[in-house]
Design a protein around this motif. Sequence first.
Motif, PDB file in Angstrom:
ATOM      1  N   ILE A 106       0.852  -1.194   0.000  1.00 29.51           N
ATOM      2  CA  ILE A 106       0.000   0.000   0.000  1.00 29.51           C
ATOM      3  C   ILE A 106       0.886   1.241   0.000  1.00 29.51           C
ATOM      4  O   ILE A 106       1.844   1.336   0.778  1.00 29.51           O
ATOM      5  CB  ILE A 106      -0.934  -0.004   1.220  1.00 29.51           C
ATOM      6  CG1 ILE A 106      -1.944  -1.151   1.097  1.00 29.51           C
ATOM      7  CG2 ILE A 106      -1.673   1.329   1.355  1.00 29.51           C
ATOM      8  CD1 ILE A 106      -2.811  -1.346   2.331  1.00 29.51           C
ATOM      9  N   ASP A 107       0.583   2.181  -0.872  1.00 34.47           N
ATOM     10  CA  ASP A 107       1.428   3.368  -1.040  1.00 34.47           C
ATOM     11  C   ASP A 107       1.072   4.431   0.007  1.00 34.47           C
ATOM     12  O   ASP A 107       0.425   5.437  -0.281  1.00 34.47           O
ATOM     13  CB  ASP A 107       1.263   3.933  -2.452  1.00 34.47           C
ATOM     14  CG  ASP A 107       2.429   4.818  -2.862  1.00 34.47           C
ATOM     15  OD1 ASP A 107       3.135   5.310  -1.950  1.00 34.47           O
ATOM     16  OD2 ASP A 107       2.629   5.026  -4.064  1.00 34.47           O
ATOM     17  N   VAL A 108       1.519   4.182   1.242  1.00 34.24           N
ATOM     18  CA  VAL A 108       1.203   5.093   2.347  1.00 34.24           C
ATOM     19  C   VAL A 108       1.849   6.460   2.115  1.00 34.24           C
ATOM     20  O   VAL A 108       1.247   7.497   2.388  1.00 34.24           O
ATOM     21  CB  VAL A 108       1.658   4.493   3.692  1.00 34.24           C
ATOM     22  CG1 VAL A 108       1.374   5.461   4.843  1.00 34.24           C
ATOM     23  CG2 VAL A 108       0.949   3.170   3.948  1.00 34.24           C
ATOM     24  N   LYS A 109       3.067   6.459   1.596  1.00 37.64           N
ATOM     25  CA  LYS A 109       3.771   7.723   1.342  1.00 37.64           C
ATOM     26  C   LYS A 109       2.960   8.626   0.417  1.00 37.64           C
ATOM     27  O   LYS A 109       2.780   9.815   0.692  1.00 37.64           O
ATOM     28  CB  LYS A 109       5.140   7.434   0.727  1.00 37.64           C
ATOM     29  CG  LYS A 109       5.932   8.684   0.360  1.00 37.64           C
ATOM     30  CD  LYS A 109       7.308   8.314  -0.181  1.00 37.64           C
ATOM     31  CE  LYS A 109       8.116   9.561  -0.487  1.00 37.64           C
ATOM     32  NZ  LYS A 109       9.502   9.224  -0.913  1.00 37.64           N
ATOM     33  N   LYS A 110       2.446   8.061  -0.662  1.00 36.48           N
ATOM     34  CA  LYS A 110       1.654   8.859  -1.604  1.00 36.48           C
ATOM     35  C   LYS A 110       0.327   9.271  -0.976  1.00 36.48           C
ATOM     36  O   LYS A 110      -0.162  10.383  -1.202  1.00 36.48           O
ATOM     37  CB  LYS A 110       1.414   8.069  -2.882  1.00 36.48           C
ATOM     38  CG  LYS A 110       0.768   8.899  -3.986  1.00 36.48           C
ATOM     39  CD  LYS A 110       0.766   8.151  -5.302  1.00 36.48           C
ATOM     40  CE  LYS A 110       0.182   9.029  -6.413  1.00 36.48           C
ATOM     41  NZ  LYS A 110       0.164   8.313  -7.717  1.00 36.48           N
ATOM     42  N   ALA A 111      -0.265   8.377  -0.184  1.00 37.95           N
ATOM     43  CA  ALA A 111      -1.553   8.673   0.463  1.00 37.95           C
ATOM     44  C   ALA A 111      -1.423   9.831   1.450  1.00 37.95           C
ATOM     45  O   ALA A 111      -2.261  10.727   1.496  1.00 37.95           O
ATOM     46  CB  ALA A 111      -2.083   7.437   1.180  1.00 37.95           C
ATOM     47  N   VAL A 112      -0.349   9.805   2.249  1.00 40.46           N
ATOM     48  CA  VAL A 112      -0.131  10.847   3.265  1.00 40.46           C
ATOM     49  C   VAL A 112       0.397  12.128   2.637  1.00 40.46           C
ATOM     50  O   VAL A 112      -0.014  13.232   2.987  1.00 40.46           O
ATOM     51  CB  VAL A 112       0.854  10.335   4.354  1.00 40.46           C
ATOM     52  CG1 VAL A 112       1.273  11.463   5.290  1.00 40.46           C
ATOM     53  CG2 VAL A 112       0.204   9.202   5.136  1.00 40.46           C
ATOM     54  N   GLY A 113       1.336  11.979   1.701  1.00 41.93           N
ATOM     55  CA  GLY A 113       1.994  13.144   1.120  1.00 41.93           C
ATOM     56  C   GLY A 113       3.208  13.558   1.938  1.00 41.93           C
ATOM     57  O   GLY A 113       3.366  13.153   3.101  1.00 41.93           O
ATOM     58  N   THR A 114       4.069  14.351   1.335  1.00 43.42           N
ATOM     59  CA  THR A 114       5.319  14.738   2.004  1.00 43.42           C
ATOM     60  C   THR A 114       5.502  16.257   2.041  1.00 43.42           C
ATOM     61  O   THR A 114       6.579  16.739   2.375  1.00 43.42           O
ATOM     62  CB  THR A 114       6.529  14.103   1.299  1.00 43.42           C
ATOM     63  OG1 THR A 114       6.493  14.468  -0.092  1.00 43.42           O
ATOM     64  CG2 THR A 114       6.500  12.585   1.407  1.00 43.42           C
ATOM     65  N   GLN A 115       4.460  16.991   1.705  1.00 46.66           N
ATOM     66  CA  GLN A 115       4.558  18.457   1.684  1.00 46.66           C
ATOM     67  C   GLN A 115       3.805  19.052   2.869  1.00 46.66           C
ATOM     68  O   GLN A 115       2.847  19.793   2.710  1.00 46.66           O
ATOM     69  CB  GLN A 115       3.995  19.014   0.367  1.00 46.66           C
ATOM     70  CG  GLN A 115       4.636  18.444  -0.877  1.00 46.66           C
ATOM     71  CD  GLN A 115       6.131  18.719  -0.932  1.00 46.66           C
ATOM     72  OE1 GLN A 115       6.575  19.839  -0.735  1.00 46.66           O
ATOM     73  NE2 GLN A 115       6.908  17.679  -1.197  1.00 46.66           N
ATOM     74  N   GLY A 116       4.239  18.698   4.055  1.00 44.11           N
ATOM     75  CA  GLY A 116       3.504  19.214   5.215  1.00 44.11           C
ATOM     76  C   GLY A 116       4.227  18.918   6.510  1.00 44.11           C
ATOM     77  O   GLY A 116       5.437  18.694   6.539  1.00 44.11           O
TER      78      GLY A 116
END
Length: 295
Positions: A106-116
């Motif tokens: 599951i792509d948790v990184k993409k789901a959460v995002g990294t710009q925040g």
Amino acid sequence: MADYLVKSLVANGMFRAYAVDATDTVAEAQRRHDTWSAATAALGRTLIGTMLLSTSLLKGDEKLTVKVNGHGPVGAIVVDGNANGTVKGYLQYPHTSLPLNAKHKIDVKKAVGTQGMLTVTKDQGLSQPYTGQVPIISGELGEDFTYYLAKSEQIPSSVGVSVFVEPDNSVKVAGGFMIQVMPGATDEAIARLEKRLKEMPMVSELLLDGQKPKDILNLLFKDEEIQILQKLPVEFKCDCSKDRFAAALASVSAEAIQEMIDEDHGAEAVCHFCGNKYEFSEDELRDILAKAQAK
């Protein structure tokens, strides 16, 4: 005991180590919020990370709130935790499912995002809550909790959080670990731990294999002496109630309450954290309005 967390001291106090099986906790959150796979993994990992933080950093009636907002598809994630091992939480967009990542996970990184940011607010009964904030550096969340502990709490740590979601969106297993390096830890002991962490399977794989929290600690520390300090039951538990929502309604303007009476002939309040619904009749609203105006 269903879900539980184990607290321990390792290698004569060189490390403080925690491991938790949070399967039922995350499953309850999934059921209450009807989360889809990517949202389940993101919320579940945040619940586990918050549980590890709160049971290690808090005592007594203290509590904390973790907010993760990486501006990804699941939106903001908010989780409350306390020293007793109970958590509650929600996210903005529960119906989020994404294609698997390159590792077929599951792509948790993409789901959460990294710009925040990842923000932790601790209510320790002082006049002002303490808030620590760090940028989201990974989006996988284990690394982000690790970064928070290092930067905001000045505790060198390693956090692992993991959720296995079935094709029907139900939770098969969920759990995690946290290791805190204590001031007396030797370079050799830290090097041994770092090597084992690199070789460590995901916690969900260990739980699927039938491993328990103590087994996870044994795998991490092998021949080191592990002193179990506490075995703590953990669960998803919300403290909302109709009385609390009534108090909140009493703080709304008289005009707004009157409008609910005249136009809606009642009101429904829904708890963000657990999804519980509370109905208020016209008579109940009139009573709330009368009490508010009498103050």
